[in-house]
Scaffold this motif. Structure first.
Motif, PDB file in Angstrom:
ATOM      1  N   THR A 136       0.945  -1.228  -0.215  1.00 42.28           N
ATOM      2  CA  THR A 136      -0.077   0.011  -0.065  1.00 42.28           C
ATOM      3  C   THR A 136       0.898   1.210  -0.089  1.00 42.28           C
ATOM      4  O   THR A 136       0.402   2.364  -0.181  1.00 42.28           O
ATOM      5  CB  THR A 136      -0.895   0.013   1.239  1.00 42.28           C
ATOM      6  OG1 THR A 136      -0.039  -0.167   2.469  1.00 42.28           O
ATOM      7  CG2 THR A 136      -1.954  -1.144   1.139  1.00 42.28           C
ATOM      8  N   GLU A 137       2.142   1.260   0.212  1.00 50.65           N
ATOM      9  CA  GLU A 137       3.164   2.040   0.352  1.00 50.65           C
ATOM     10  C   GLU A 137       4.415   1.753  -0.319  1.00 50.65           C
ATOM     11  O   GLU A 137       4.683   0.488  -0.232  1.00 50.65           O
ATOM     12  CB  GLU A 137       3.186   2.792   1.636  1.00 50.65           C
ATOM     13  CG  GLU A 137       3.806   1.778   2.693  1.00 50.65           C
ATOM     14  CD  GLU A 137       3.931   2.474   4.111  1.00 50.65           C
ATOM     15  OE1 GLU A 137       3.453   3.287   4.164  1.00 50.65           O
ATOM     16  OE2 GLU A 137       4.798   1.995   4.741  1.00 50.65           O
ATOM     17  N   ILE A 138       5.139   2.615  -1.098  1.00 53.03           N
ATOM     18  CA  ILE A 138       6.506   2.432  -1.674  1.00 53.03           C
ATOM     19  C   ILE A 138       7.298   3.305  -1.220  1.00 53.03           C
ATOM     20  O   ILE A 138       6.959   4.541  -0.850  1.00 53.03           O
ATOM     21  CB  ILE A 138       6.518   2.303  -3.121  1.00 53.03           C
ATOM     22  CG1 ILE A 138       5.818   3.432  -3.750  1.00 53.03           C
ATOM     23  CG2 ILE A 138       5.699   1.057  -3.539  1.00 53.03           C
ATOM     24  CD1 ILE A 138       6.218   3.471  -5.269  1.00 53.03           C
ATOM     25  N   PRO A 139       8.868   3.083  -0.898  1.00 55.82           N
ATOM     26  CA  PRO A 139       9.293   1.562  -1.055  1.00 55.82           C
ATOM     27  C   PRO A 139       8.716   0.754  -0.064  1.00 55.82           C
ATOM     28  O   PRO A 139       8.528   0.909   1.058  1.00 55.82           O
ATOM     29  CB  PRO A 139      10.794   2.013  -0.862  1.00 55.82           C
ATOM     30  CG  PRO A 139      10.954   3.053  -0.100  1.00 55.82           C
ATOM     31  CD  PRO A 139       9.650   4.099  -0.200  1.00 55.82           C
ATOM     32  N   SER A 140       8.781  -0.599  -0.404  1.00 55.51           N
ATOM     33  CA  SER A 140       8.452  -1.743   0.559  1.00 55.51           C
ATOM     34  C   SER A 140       9.597  -2.861   0.134  1.00 55.51           C
ATOM     35  O   SER A 140       9.608  -3.095  -1.251  1.00 55.51           O
ATOM     36  CB  SER A 140       6.858  -2.218   0.381  1.00 55.51           C
ATOM     37  OG  SER A 140       6.097  -1.276   0.980  1.00 55.51           O
ATOM     38  N   LYS A 141      10.088  -3.665   1.203  1.00 61.48           N
ATOM     39  CA  LYS A 141      10.772  -4.668   0.902  1.00 61.48           C
ATOM     40  C   LYS A 141      10.336  -5.780   1.642  1.00 61.48           C
ATOM     41  O   LYS A 141      10.094  -5.700   2.802  1.00 61.48           O
ATOM     42  CB  LYS A 141      12.391  -4.214   1.381  1.00 61.48           C
ATOM     43  CG  LYS A 141      13.027  -3.069   0.490  1.00 61.48           C
ATOM     44  CD  LYS A 141      14.100  -2.304   1.044  1.00 61.48           C
ATOM     45  CE  LYS A 141      14.602  -1.125   0.166  1.00 61.48           C
ATOM     46  NZ  LYS A 141      13.630  -0.394  -0.617  1.00 61.48           N
TER      47      LYS A 141
END
Length: 166
Positions: A136-141
């Motif tokens: 639902t948000e970036i950046p995501s790891k």
């Protein structure tokens, strides 16, 4: 008047149900379970299947060329990859709308690993791969174990700790 009120109520119900559907779709991953698999094409046109990377840790990185926090983190990701490339595969998923800005951004930021993907969607968090991981948000790891288990949405420090304790 009644017809107008009925239309507002109908649209309200549609929006609430649609929101409930999206929330359910965005919570598609569970830590410790098998990582959601997907098949797509790499930027060079070769077919790619995430589960083919079993045997090494996989860092699945969601980013976009238009996302300032992503661009700030990309050099850190490059450094992290260079430090751990013998024990870790990085898979970058650029969530883009329509243009090819990701290519310029990828080159400028030094993303040099083999597994790079562009997932285009007019609403980027609704892209097929992002939905599988609840992005639902970036950046995501996300870190995936060598056995294909999802270890969670993690920071560089958390991933470093896991790699150092294996």
């Amino acid at each position: 008047m009644f017809k107008k009120l009925f239309n507002y109520a109908t649209w309200g119900i549609i929006i609430v149900l649609g929101g409930a559907f999206l929330i359910t779709k965005f919570n598609a991953y569970t830590r410790g379970e098998k990582a959601p698999d997907f098949e797509t094409e790499l930027i060079d046109g070769r077919p790619f299947k995430l589960s083919d990377l079993k045997g090494k840790y996989v860092l699945l990185d969601f980013w976009a060329s238009w996302c300032p926090p992503c661009r700030v983190q990309n050099p850190k990701l490059v450094h992290f990859y260079n430090k751990h490339k013998n024990e870790l595969e990085v898979v970058s998923v650029a969530l883009e709308r329509t243009d090819n800005a990701w290519e310029k951004a990828s080159k400028e930021d030094g993303l040099n690993w083999e597994h790079q993907i562009v997932d285009k969607s007019r609403i980027v968090v609704l892209s097929s791969i992002a939905r599988k991981y609840g992005v639902t948000e970036i950046p995501s790891k996300f870190l995936i174990s060598p056995q294909g288990k999802l270890l969670g949405k993690l920071t560089f420090n958390e991933i470093e700790t896991i790699l150092n304790t294996k």
